[in-house]
Design an enzyme around this catalytic site. Structure first.
Site, PDB file in Angstrom:
ATOM      1  N   TYR A   1      -0.202  12.125  14.282  1.00 38.94           N
ATOM      2  CA  TYR A   1       0.513  11.181  13.410  1.00 38.94           C
ATOM      3  C   TYR A   1       1.433  10.283  14.263  1.00 38.94           C
ATOM      4  O   TYR A   1       1.396   9.045  14.140  1.00 38.94           O
ATOM      5  CB  TYR A   1       1.317  11.993  12.392  1.00 38.94           C
ATOM      6  CG  TYR A   1       2.333  11.256  11.560  1.00 38.94           C
ATOM      7  CD1 TYR A   1       1.960  10.582  10.402  1.00 38.94           C
ATOM      8  CD2 TYR A   1       3.690  11.275  11.906  1.00 38.94           C
ATOM      9  CE1 TYR A   1       2.902   9.937   9.617  1.00 38.94           C
ATOM     10  CE2 TYR A   1       4.643  10.632  11.125  1.00 38.94           C
ATOM     11  CZ  TYR A   1       4.245   9.967   9.988  1.00 38.94           C
ATOM     12  OH  TYR A   1       5.187   9.333   9.210  1.00 38.94           O
TER      13      TYR A   1
ATOM     14  N   THR B   1       3.145   3.851  -4.909  1.00 39.65           N
ATOM     15  CA  THR B   1       3.301   4.665  -6.115  1.00 39.65           C
ATOM     16  C   THR B   1       4.308   5.791  -5.939  1.00 39.65           C
ATOM     17  O   THR B   1       4.496   6.605  -6.847  1.00 39.65           O
ATOM     18  CB  THR B   1       1.948   5.286  -6.521  1.00 39.65           C
ATOM     19  OG1 THR B   1       1.461   6.083  -5.423  1.00 39.65           O
ATOM     20  CG2 THR B   1       0.929   4.214  -6.862  1.00 39.65           C
ATOM     21  N   SER B   2       4.977   5.849  -4.796  1.00 36.28           N
ATOM     22  CA  SER B   2       5.865   6.974  -4.503  1.00 36.28           C
ATOM     23  C   SER B   2       6.797   6.564  -3.364  1.00 36.28           C
ATOM     24  O   SER B   2       6.499   5.624  -2.606  1.00 36.28           O
ATOM     25  CB  SER B   2       4.989   8.164  -4.083  1.00 36.28           C
ATOM     26  OG  SER B   2       5.741   9.248  -3.638  1.00 36.28           O
ATOM     27  N   GLY B   3       7.922   7.233  -3.256  1.00 37.01           N
ATOM     28  CA  GLY B   3       8.783   7.132  -2.073  1.00 37.01           C
ATOM     29  C   GLY B   3       9.205   5.719  -1.690  1.00 37.01           C
ATOM     30  O   GLY B   3       9.628   4.919  -2.534  1.00 37.01           O
ATOM     31  N   ILE B   4       9.057   5.409  -0.405  1.00 35.42           N
ATOM     32  CA  ILE B   4       9.506   4.123   0.150  1.00 35.42           C
ATOM     33  C   ILE B   4       8.785   2.957  -0.526  1.00 35.42           C
ATOM     34  O   ILE B   4       9.400   1.942  -0.877  1.00 35.42           O
ATOM     35  CB  ILE B   4       9.253   4.106   1.683  1.00 35.42           C
ATOM     36  CG1 ILE B   4      10.190   5.102   2.387  1.00 35.42           C
ATOM     37  CG2 ILE B   4       9.410   2.697   2.244  1.00 35.42           C
ATOM     38  CD1 ILE B   4       9.828   5.393   3.843  1.00 35.42           C
ATOM     39  N   GLY B   5       7.473   3.102  -0.730  1.00 32.54           N
ATOM     40  CA  GLY B   5       6.689   2.011  -1.328  1.00 32.54           C
ATOM     41  C   GLY B   5       7.104   1.721  -2.755  1.00 32.54           C
ATOM     42  O   GLY B   5       7.231   0.557  -3.153  1.00 32.54           O
TER      43      GLY B   5
ATOM     44  N   THR C   1       0.865  -1.187   0.000  1.00 33.95           N
ATOM     45  CA  THR C   1       0.000   0.000   0.000  1.00 33.95           C
ATOM     46  C   THR C   1       0.899   1.234   0.000  1.00 33.95           C
ATOM     47  O   THR C   1       1.953   1.249   0.631  1.00 33.95           O
ATOM     48  CB  THR C   1      -0.972   0.020   1.202  1.00 33.95           C
ATOM     49  OG1 THR C   1      -0.233   0.228   2.403  1.00 33.95           O
ATOM     50  CG2 THR C   1      -1.786  -1.260   1.287  1.00 33.95           C
TER      51      THR C   1
ATOM     52  N   SER D   1       7.216   5.063  12.287  1.00 33.51           N
ATOM     53  CA  SER D   1       8.012   6.293  12.156  1.00 33.51           C
ATOM     54  C   SER D   1       8.730   6.526  13.478  1.00 33.51           C
ATOM     55  O   SER D   1       8.171   6.214  14.543  1.00 33.51           O
ATOM     56  CB  SER D   1       7.101   7.489  11.862  1.00 33.51           C
ATOM     57  OG  SER D   1       7.777   8.699  12.134  1.00 33.51           O
TER      58      SER D   1
END
Ligand SMILES: NC(=O)c1ccc[n+]([C@@H]2O[C@H](COP(=O)([O-])OP(=O)(O)OC[C@H]3O[C@@H](n4cnc5c(N)ncnc54)[C@H](OP(=O)(O)O)[C@@H]3O)[C@@H](O)[C@H]2O)c1
Length: 252
Positions: free
Chosen positions: A150, A15-19, A12, A137
């Site tokens: 968060y 589509t960007s960054g770590i994933g 999940t 995090s």
């Protein structure tokens, strides 16, 4: 090159960054991959880059109805799932005086509630010896004044990893977490703050980090590979910190 050969994976926020970095690495290691995201352009770009074999699903991480249909698509496509990487979230700053009930609910739904129900709804699809990986995090341990909701949601995930680690290991399913520090991702660079403030935050992190830099998404992806692969079969209910040492000297 074949550490995930034949394994099916859902990422999940892939589509960007770590994933996205993890999707690239897992494909190179022989996995069949599905990724989710929300933004249609990023979904289309990921589809183009990761190839036609990769399943891309538009799905809101905090919506139980969308989690249901995501799992249905995954079951239809793969039959069963070997690796579930629950990574979708964004760290929107929310100073304590300004947090609205809607913002609070949205952060908790995406960062915590959606993760719990994704695991629950994945259970019928997960294979024997499946691996579940959750992105937390370092704010869940260090605290961060403008990321209180968060950070608290990510702290809830830390507890969840332990409880579900215990609850599911009897079925052969391992649950673990990756705990990133500051990572130079698209999401980090898209934080809704003025550009000069973003640069000042980065400079501050680089100055105080024992490694004198932010991490790269690829460095986090390599830890995800360890947790996804059979190299970590005796690792249960753990949270691996990937932060260049900054949580040892604390965040602002
Ligand atoms: N970068 C850091 O410094 C850092 C540090 C600690 C923890 N993390 C955690 O690492 C994970 C990945 O962050 P990143 O830095 O790689 O961010 P990123 O580059 O913005 O990537 C986030 C991914 O999650 C998706 N996403 C975000 N909110 C979503 C939602 N509500 N529903 C569905 N998809 C959603 C995004 O898709 P769309 O773009 O389409 O929304 C994107 O694919 C997050 O869990 C974040 O909390 C990051």
């Amino acid at each position: 090159m074949d550490r995930l050969k034949g394994k099916t994976v859902l990422i999940t926020g892939g589509t960007s960054g770590i994933g996205l970095a993890t999707a690239r690495l897992f494909l190179a290691e022989g996995a069949r991959v599905a990724v989710t995201g929300r933004d249609p352009e990023r979904l289309a770009a990921a589809q183009k880059e990761l190839g036609e074999e990769t399943l891309t699903i538009r799905s809101e991480a905090g919506s139980l109805a969308e989690i249901d249909s995501m799992m249905t698509r995954v079951k239809e496509h793969f039959g069963q799932l070997d690796v579930l990487f629950l990574n979708a979230a964004s760290g929107t700053p929310a100073p304590v005086d300004l947090v609205t009930e809607d913002q609070f609910d949205e952060i908790v739904q995406t960062c915590f509630k959606g993760v719990f129900f994704s695991i629950q709804k994945a259970l019928p699809v997960l294979s024997k010896n499946a691996s579940i990986i959750i992105t937390t995090s370092i704010t869940n341990r260090t605290g961060s004044p403008n990321f209180s909701v968060y950070g608290a949601s990510k702290a809830a995930l830390r507890s969840l990893v332990q409880s579900l680690g215990l609850a599911l290991i009897g079925r052969g399913i391992r649950v673990n977490a990756i705990n990133p520090g500051p990572i130079d991702t698209e999401g980090f660079n898209r934080l809704p703050i003025p550009q000069e403030m973003l640069l000042a935050i980065k400079n501050d992190i680089e100055g105080r980090s024992p490694s004198k830099r932010l991490g790269t998404p690829e460095e986090v992806a390599k830890v995800a590979l360890f947790l996804a692969s059979d190299d970590s079969t005796f690792v249960v209910g753990e949270e691996i910190v990937v932060d260049g040492g900054i949580s040892l000297v604390c965040l602002p």
